[in-house]
Write a protein that holds these residues in place. Sequence first.
Motif, PDB file in Angstrom:
ATOM      1  N   UNK A  12     -13.121  -6.054  -9.069  1.00 25.60           N
ATOM      2  CA  UNK A  12     -12.476  -5.380 -10.203  1.00 25.60           C
ATOM      3  C   UNK A  12     -12.050  -3.969  -9.793  1.00 25.60           C
ATOM      4  N   UNK A  13     -12.802  -3.346  -8.883  1.00 23.37           N
ATOM      5  CA  UNK A  13     -12.439  -2.015  -8.369  1.00 23.37           C
ATOM      6  C   UNK A  13     -11.110  -2.078  -7.618  1.00 23.37           C
ATOM      7  N   UNK A  14     -10.938  -3.106  -6.796  1.00 24.05           N
ATOM      8  CA  UNK A  14      -9.697  -3.261  -6.041  1.00 24.05           C
ATOM      9  C   UNK A  14      -8.525  -3.510  -6.985  1.00 24.05           C
ATOM     10  N   UNK A  15      -8.726  -4.344  -8.003  1.00 16.53           N
ATOM     11  CA  UNK A  15      -7.652  -4.604  -8.973  1.00 16.53           C
ATOM     12  C   UNK A  15      -7.236  -3.319  -9.685  1.00 16.53           C
ATOM     13  N   UNK A  16      -8.214  -2.479 -10.006  1.00 14.50           N
ATOM     14  CA  UNK A  16      -7.917  -1.201 -10.665  1.00 14.50           C
ATOM     15  C   UNK A  16      -7.160  -0.269  -9.726  1.00 14.50           C
ATOM     16  N   UNK A  17      -7.563  -0.247  -8.437  1.00 13.89           N
ATOM     17  CA  UNK A  17      -6.853   0.580  -7.444  1.00 13.89           C
ATOM     18  C   UNK A  17      -5.408   0.115  -7.301  1.00 13.89           C
ATOM     19  N   UNK A  18      -5.199  -1.191  -7.286  1.00 14.25           N
ATOM     20  CA  UNK A  18      -3.843  -1.739  -7.187  1.00 14.25           C
ATOM     21  C   UNK A  18      -2.999  -1.289  -8.372  1.00 14.25           C
ATOM     22  N   UNK A  19      -3.561  -1.383  -9.565  1.00 12.48           N
ATOM     23  CA  UNK A  19      -2.837  -1.001 -10.777  1.00 12.48           C
ATOM     24  C   UNK A  19      -2.492   0.487 -10.774  1.00 12.48           C
ATOM     25  N   UNK A  20      -3.486   1.321 -10.426  1.00 14.01           N
ATOM     26  CA  UNK A  20      -3.260   2.770 -10.402  1.00 14.01           C
ATOM     27  C   UNK A  20      -2.231   3.162  -9.354  1.00 14.01           C
ATOM     28  N   UNK A  21      -2.273   2.511  -8.198  1.00 18.67           N
ATOM     29  CA  UNK A  21      -1.309   2.826  -7.142  1.00 18.67           C
ATOM     30  C   UNK A  21       0.102   2.465  -7.609  1.00 18.67           C
ATOM     31  N   UNK A  22       0.252   1.290  -8.180  1.00 23.73           N
ATOM     32  CA  UNK A  22       1.579   0.850  -8.641  1.00 23.73           C
ATOM     33  C   UNK A  22       2.128   1.794  -9.700  1.00 23.73           C
ATOM     34  N   UNK A  23       1.300   2.130 -10.685  1.00 23.91           N
ATOM     35  CA  UNK A  23       1.758   3.013 -11.759  1.00 23.91           C
ATOM     36  C   UNK A  23       1.982   4.439 -11.271  1.00 23.91           C
ATOM     37  N   UNK A  24       1.152   4.893 -10.345  1.00 25.13           N
ATOM     38  CA  UNK A  24       1.227   6.266  -9.871  1.00 25.13           C
ATOM     39  C   UNK A  24       2.360   6.539  -8.904  1.00 25.13           C
ATOM     40  N   UNK A  25       2.932   5.487  -8.309  1.00 30.25           N
ATOM     41  CA  UNK A  25       3.977   5.705  -7.307  1.00 30.25           C
ATOM     42  C   UNK A  25       5.383   5.601  -7.872  1.00 30.25           C
ATOM     43  N   UNK A  26       5.529   5.118  -9.088  1.00 29.55           N
ATOM     44  CA  UNK A  26       6.862   4.825  -9.606  1.00 29.55           C
ATOM     45  C   UNK A  26       7.760   6.056  -9.729  1.00 29.55           C
ATOM     46  N   UNK A  27       7.172   7.230  -9.858  1.00 34.44           N
ATOM     47  CA  UNK A  27       7.997   8.440  -9.985  1.00 34.44           C
ATOM     48  C   UNK A  27       7.825   9.393  -8.805  1.00 34.44           C
ATOM     49  N   UNK A  28       7.224   8.895  -7.748  1.00 34.91           N
ATOM     50  CA  UNK A  28       6.969   9.739  -6.586  1.00 34.91           C
ATOM     51  C   UNK A  28       8.264  10.069  -5.845  1.00 34.91           C
ATOM     52  N   UNK A  29       8.301  11.249  -5.261  1.00 33.27           N
ATOM     53  CA  UNK A  29       9.478  11.670  -4.486  1.00 33.27           C
ATOM     54  C   UNK A  29       9.342  11.268  -3.013  1.00 33.27           C
ATOM     55  N   UNK A  30       8.124  10.933  -2.588  1.00 32.37           N
ATOM     56  CA  UNK A  30       7.868  10.586  -1.192  1.00 32.37           C
ATOM     57  C   UNK A  30       7.401   9.144  -1.072  1.00 32.37           C
ATOM     58  N   UNK A  31       7.636   8.538   0.111  1.00 33.55           N
ATOM     59  CA  UNK A  31       7.089   7.199   0.330  1.00 33.55           C
ATOM     60  C   UNK A  31       5.564   7.235   0.240  1.00 33.55           C
ATOM     61  N   UNK A  32       4.989   6.179  -0.269  1.00 29.75           N
ATOM     62  CA  UNK A  32       3.530   6.059  -0.330  1.00 29.75           C
ATOM     63  C   UNK A  32       3.157   4.637   0.051  1.00 29.75           C
ATOM     64  N   UNK A  33       2.132   4.525   0.899  1.00 32.82           N
ATOM     65  CA  UNK A  33       1.711   3.197   1.354  1.00 32.82           C
ATOM     66  C   UNK A  33       0.191   3.138   1.463  1.00 32.82           C
ATOM     67  N   UNK A  34      -0.357   1.952   1.186  1.00 28.98           N
ATOM     68  CA  UNK A  34      -1.776   1.692   1.392  1.00 28.98           C
ATOM     69  C   UNK A  34      -1.906   0.365   2.142  1.00 28.98           C
ATOM     70  N   UNK A  35      -2.929   0.288   2.985  1.00 32.46           N
ATOM     71  CA  UNK A  35      -3.151  -0.894   3.820  1.00 32.46           C
ATOM     72  C   UNK A  35      -4.278  -1.734   3.226  1.00 32.46           C
TER      73      UNK A  35
END
Length: 142
Positions: A12-35
């Motif tokens: 459930x922690x990983x699912x939450x991280x996935x959700x936060x990353x997706x929502x948090x990157x939509x307005x970013x000015x720089x590329x963002x990546x996680x492995x």
Amino acid sequence: MGSEARLYTFSSETKEKLRKFRLGTSRSKDPQAVIYQIDKSTLEIAQADDEVYTNMQELADELPPHSPRYVLLSYPLTLASGRLSVPYVLLYYLPVTCNAELRMLYAGAKELMRNTAEAGRVIELSDAEDLETIEEKLGGEQ
């Protein structure tokens, strides 16, 4: 999402991280990546480290030469029309030198990872150096 949903797991922690990353990157000015990687013994899919990569060369340096990985990438770019686009994609990194067992392990979970992360599309990479031309791959809308 059949049998792979029962075979592979996300905490459930990983699912939450996935959700936060997706929502948090939509307005970013720089590329963002996680492995992300798959634990071979538990078949749990989890983030490989706590890094958020903003530099494609640093990301390329972190990808192992003989083992597949999933990379979630949010990459802002300006389209030919002048419109700003922020594609959110799953990079499926599958080096040609990886063994058949790992190849099958990651191939089996690819769509589950894409669906769970809610990535727009999957881009396959066989070499970390392919990240140098990622903007061209993203700009060519599919």
